[in-house]
Design a protein around this motif. Structure first.
Motif, PDB file in Angstrom:
ATOM      1  N   GLU A 169       0.737  -1.276  -0.070  1.00 53.33           N
ATOM      2  CA  GLU A 169      -0.015  -0.216  -0.026  1.00 53.33           C
ATOM      3  C   GLU A 169       0.922   1.278  -0.020  1.00 53.33           C
ATOM      4  OE1 GLU A 169      -3.757   1.712   2.449  1.00 53.33           O
ATOM      5  OE2 GLU A 169      -2.362   0.404   3.357  1.00 53.33           O
ATOM      6  N   TYR A 170       0.458   2.167  -0.855  1.00 54.04           N
ATOM      7  CA  TYR A 170       1.228   3.519  -0.626  1.00 54.04           C
ATOM      8  C   TYR A 170       0.729   4.434   0.372  1.00 54.04           C
ATOM      9  CZ  TYR A 170       2.339   8.327  -2.309  1.00 54.04           C
ATOM     10  OH  TYR A 170       3.055   9.491  -2.326  1.00 54.04           O
ATOM     11  N   LYS A 171       1.522   4.464   1.672  1.00 55.65           N
ATOM     12  CA  LYS A 171       1.143   5.310   2.696  1.00 55.65           C
ATOM     13  C   LYS A 171       2.002   6.180   3.279  1.00 55.65           C
ATOM     14  CE  LYS A 171       3.434   0.946   4.642  1.00 55.65           C
ATOM     15  NZ  LYS A 171       2.997  -0.225   5.351  1.00 55.65           N
ATOM     16  N   ASP A 172       3.068   6.329   2.413  1.00 61.94           N
ATOM     17  CA  ASP A 172       3.816   7.678   2.736  1.00 61.94           C
ATOM     18  C   ASP A 172       4.767   7.812   1.521  1.00 61.94           C
ATOM     19  OD1 ASP A 172       4.971   9.854   4.113  1.00 61.94           O
ATOM     20  OD2 ASP A 172       5.891   9.220   5.597  1.00 61.94           O
ATOM     21  N   ASP A 173       5.399   9.048   1.434  1.00 65.94           N
ATOM     22  CA  ASP A 173       6.369   9.269   0.353  1.00 65.94           C
ATOM     23  C   ASP A 173       7.688   9.753   0.935  1.00 65.94           C
ATOM     24  OD1 ASP A 173       7.507  10.115  -2.095  1.00 65.94           O
ATOM     25  OD2 ASP A 173       5.650   9.995  -3.017  1.00 65.94           O
ATOM     26  N   ALA A 174       8.640   8.945   1.029  1.00 64.76           N
ATOM     27  CA  ALA A 174       9.789   9.313   1.538  1.00 64.76           C
ATOM     28  C   ALA A 174      10.456  10.283   0.713  1.00 64.76           C
ATOM     29  CB  ALA A 174      10.736   8.260   1.705  1.00 64.76           C
ATOM     30  N   PHE A 175      10.545  10.106  -0.708  1.00 68.06           N
ATOM     31  CA  PHE A 175      11.159  10.719  -1.763  1.00 68.06           C
ATOM     32  C   PHE A 175      10.547  12.390  -1.576  1.00 68.06           C
ATOM     33  CE2 PHE A 175      10.453  12.867  -6.060  1.00 68.06           C
ATOM     34  CZ  PHE A 175      11.730  13.167  -6.174  1.00 68.06           C
ATOM     35  N   ALA A 176       9.317  12.582  -1.431  1.00 69.15           N
ATOM     36  CA  ALA A 176       8.509  13.774  -1.341  1.00 69.15           C
ATOM     37  C   ALA A 176       9.085  14.677  -0.156  1.00 69.15           C
ATOM     38  CB  ALA A 176       7.092  13.739  -1.475  1.00 69.15           C
ATOM     39  N   HIS A 177       9.423  13.793   0.880  1.00 72.84           N
ATOM     40  CA  HIS A 177       9.994  14.481   2.341  1.00 72.84           C
ATOM     41  C   HIS A 177      11.229  15.021   2.001  1.00 72.84           C
ATOM     42  CE1 HIS A 177       6.479  13.699   4.930  1.00 72.84           C
ATOM     43  NE2 HIS A 177       6.614  12.394   4.709  1.00 72.84           N
ATOM     44  N   TYR A 178      12.081  14.126   1.146  1.00 70.83           N
ATOM     45  CA  TYR A 178      13.383  14.704   0.924  1.00 70.83           C
ATOM     46  C   TYR A 178      13.475  15.764   0.074  1.00 70.83           C
ATOM     47  CZ  TYR A 178      18.350  14.322  -0.128  1.00 70.83           C
ATOM     48  OH  TYR A 178      19.570  14.502  -0.178  1.00 70.83           O
ATOM     49  N   VAL A 179      12.778  15.807  -1.016  1.00 72.33           N
ATOM     50  CA  VAL A 179      12.588  17.184  -1.706  1.00 72.33           C
ATOM     51  C   VAL A 179      12.243  18.010  -1.022  1.00 72.33           C
ATOM     52  CG1 VAL A 179      11.820  18.001  -3.961  1.00 72.33           C
ATOM     53  CG2 VAL A 179      12.464  15.740  -3.858  1.00 72.33           C
ATOM     54  N   SER A 180      11.236  18.003  -0.245  1.00 66.55           N
ATOM     55  CA  SER A 180      10.775  19.295   0.566  1.00 66.55           C
ATOM     56  C   SER A 180      12.042  19.778   1.296  1.00 66.55           C
ATOM     57  CB  SER A 180       9.738  18.943   1.653  1.00 66.55           C
ATOM     58  OG  SER A 180       8.573  18.290   0.769  1.00 66.55           O
ATOM     59  N   GLY A 181      12.772  18.851   1.978  1.00 63.06           N
ATOM     60  CA  GLY A 181      13.975  19.243   2.787  1.00 63.06           C
ATOM     61  C   GLY A 181      14.846  20.205   1.804  1.00 63.06           C
ATOM     62  N   ILE A 182      15.158  19.418   0.933  1.00 63.95           N
ATOM     63  CA  ILE A 182      16.103  20.181  -0.042  1.00 63.95           C
ATOM     64  C   ILE A 182      15.970  21.638  -0.249  1.00 63.95           C
ATOM     65  CG2 ILE A 182      17.143  20.478  -2.349  1.00 63.95           C
ATOM     66  CD1 ILE A 182      17.136  17.391  -2.388  1.00 63.95           C
ATOM     67  N   LEU A 183      14.357  21.861  -0.651  1.00 63.78           N
ATOM     68  CA  LEU A 183      13.760  23.115  -0.838  1.00 63.78           C
ATOM     69  C   LEU A 183      14.001  23.980   0.228  1.00 63.78           C
ATOM     70  CD1 LEU A 183      11.297  22.257  -3.305  1.00 63.78           C
ATOM     71  CD2 LEU A 183      13.367  23.067  -3.937  1.00 63.78           C
ATOM     72  N   PHE A 184      13.564  23.340   1.714  1.00 62.30           N
ATOM     73  CA  PHE A 184      13.584  24.359   2.827  1.00 62.30           C
ATOM     74  C   PHE A 184      15.012  24.701   3.094  1.00 62.30           C
ATOM     75  CE2 PHE A 184       9.240  22.407   3.804  1.00 62.30           C
ATOM     76  CZ  PHE A 184       8.345  23.622   3.907  1.00 62.30           C
TER      77      PHE A 184
END
Length: 568
Positions: free
Chosen positions: A207-222
């Protein structure tokens, strides 16, 4: 004997009719044709294909905006891309509640007649590409740089809110084992017997239940915008999701997690106040000495085109002797497609578990056991009389076609991707996100419910036709022909929902490089399994401590020069 012969002739005729109409089922969708045009650099033709075959107000309006949004992103029309992706996001949010009338229409006509609502993993990707567009706009000459950077972070905050809701609904990736409530012996027995009652245990934990990649890209941009606390939180969330299941589920190299931990060390040292946490991470990574902070370039490479959903057909018949419904795959297309259809059927539906073999042996004969890998048998048992009473058995006298989706096999087309700075190779890229595996696991996760709904739909259609025939008062000879005719009509109208966001890449690769400030020529070399090497170059001006270069690599022999990279 004569009746049996007639039935066999009808069955043979019916099968031929099926195959005739199935010949047009494997055509390439318009949005797949569009991205194939785009990879040749023919963007205007690609966009016209979408406008011709999809409507901004029709049942597939989401695909209209998703595909045009991606095509304009690749073409460098970032403002227009964001307008279209915003429209797509609003459609997804509106479609959370599906109307009763549309549900009824889907039952009688098929899922393709309903408004397409997208997949659960589409929403984070919309935020991701919108953020890339805003950052690309921020780097254009005379741009309102900070305004666009702030807009990118708005996308990341919206994404974080969405993922928080997703984790609340699914439980996310939790490293704590949940207690089963059973004593040790009972649990052992339960583990042994579970396959008897749950043959599809292979679908566990996809099941798709979270997105580690999306969190990481968010971290880079922040981090790029000097919001260090937000960057720290996103890096921590990425690490937790990767380590507790995301990396295993989507086949991500552990080196990616190591890099994120180094990023986490960097932002905590810059923020101050995290000496204990930094020391623990350095010990884990065996970092003995601190290095002077220097600018970093993050590289994201979108690779290829995701796999295509295709239609897979099964024939639903009645076995009166065994008092069972029987589903048999109807293979069609190229040899490769037929092999894929059979493997998909055997993986998900075929009677191959011990429980299925027992059921076949008990309700049929030895032949049913042998055929188990080629059929799916649904014993009705005590419900047989009810099926006779409501007219189901009579309605399925000549069979009915069931249509579901399958996914073309995933192919490993690239051997590796390298980054060169000037004339020197400096690193290989690692896969950090797999749209192909997301698509595959989503298809597997929905396979059982899809076939159950398709089965129910064809039974309802057959029963409706049977009642209509009975109401006419036709004699037996004409009613038999009428039932055959309505079975053919139902076969023609049966269809699966093949709609998908075709312009997404197959996977995303990643690497981070330490680079001094100033101008650098970056070359990305992609080595294909065929021996072809694709090269993409970009001159990048490093002015910030954190920079991001994003590009799309289409896997073709001739590299078409298009503005399909976003330097951030």
């Amino acid at each position: 004997m004569q009746n049996n012969t007639i039935t066999k002739q009808h069955f043979a005729f019916f099968t031929v009719i099926y195959l005739f109409f199935l010949s047009g089922c494997q055509s390439t969708p318009a949005n797949k044709s569009a991205i194939l045009l785009a990879q040749q650099g023919e963007f205007e033709s690609a966009k016209q294909t979408i406008r011709t075959d999809y409507s901004a107000t029709g049942k597939s309006k989401l695909l209209y905006y998703l595909e045009l949004g991606m095509l304009n992103h690749l073409q460098g029309n970032y403002q227009l891309s964001n307008q279209q992706l915003t429209e797509a996001q609003q459609i997804i949010e509106e479609q959370y509640t599906i109307s009763i009338s549309e549900s009824a229409l889907a039952l009688l006509s098929g899922p393709a007649y309903t408004t397409y609502a997208g997949k659960i993993y589409h929403r984070p990707l919309i935020n991701f590409y919108k953020a890339l567009n805003y950052n690309a706009l921020a780097n254009q000459p005379n741009a309102e740089r900070q305004t666009f950077l702030d807009s990118a972070l708005v996308e990341m905050r919206q994404l974080d809110t969405y993922l928080s809701g997703l984790k609340d609904a699914t439980g996310g990736y939790n490293n704590e084992e949940q207690p089963s409530g059973l004593d040790q012996l009972t649990e052992q027995i339960d583990n042994l017997t579970r396959p008897l009652f749950a043959p599809n245990d292979l679908l566990k934990d996809i099941e798709y239940k979270d997105d580690a990649f999306a969190h990481y890209v968010s971290g880079i941009l922040f981090e790029r915008n000097q919001e260090l606390d937000s960057a720290r939180i996103q890096y921590q969330r990425a690490i937790q999701a990767f380590e507790n299941g995301f990396a295993k589920q989507y086949d991500i190299n552990p080196t990616v997690v190591t890099q994120i931990k180094k990023d986490l060390i960097r932002v905590m040292e810059a923020a101050g106040g995290y000496s204990n946490e930094v020391a623990q991470l350095k010990s884990e990574l065996e970092i003995t000495a601190s290095k002077a902070a220097q600018p970093v370039l993050n590289i994201l490479q979108d690779v290829g085109i995701g796999p295509q959903r295709k239609q897979f057909n099964l024939l639903l018949n009645v076995d009166e002797d065994a008092k069972a419904l029987v589903m048999t795959p109807i293979l069609w297309g190229t040899q490769q497609e037929q092999q894929a259809q059979m493997r998909w059927f055997q993986m998900l539906y075929a009677d191959t578990s011990l429980f299925d073999l027992i059921q076949n042996y008990a309700t049929g004969d030895i032949g049913d056991v042998v055929m188990g890998g080629l059929t799916k048998r649904i014993p009705l048992g005590p419900m047989w009389d009810d099926a006779v009473d409501i007219g189901l058995i009579s309605a399925l006298e000549y069979g009915s076609r069931i249509s579901v989706t399958y996914l073309e096999p995933l192919q490993q087309q690239i051997e590796r991707s390298e980054i060169w700075v000037g004339e020197k190779k400096v690193a290989n890229l690692d896969k950090i996100y797999s749209v192909s595996l997301l698509t595959l696991q989503d298809a597997l996760n929905n396979a059982n419910s899809e076939i159950q709904i398709a089965l129910a739909r064809e039974i309802v259609k057959s029963l409706t036709a049977q009642k209509a025939i009975s109401a006419t008062g036709l004699d037996s000879s004409f009613s038999g022909f009428a039932k055959l005719a309505t079975s053919v009509v139902n076969a023609v109208t049966a269809s699966a929902d093949l709609r998908q966001w075709h312009s997404l890449p197959a996977q995303i690769n990643y690497v981070q490089l330490p680079l001094s400030k100033g101008e650098h020529t970056i070359t990305l070399k992609t080595y294909l399994a065929s021996g072809i090497v694709l090269e993409q170059s970009e001159t990048i001006q490093i002015v910030d401590n954190v920079t991001l270069w994003h590009t799309r690599t289409f896997l073709q022999e001739t590299r078409i020069e298009t503005p399909d990279s976003t330097f951030l």
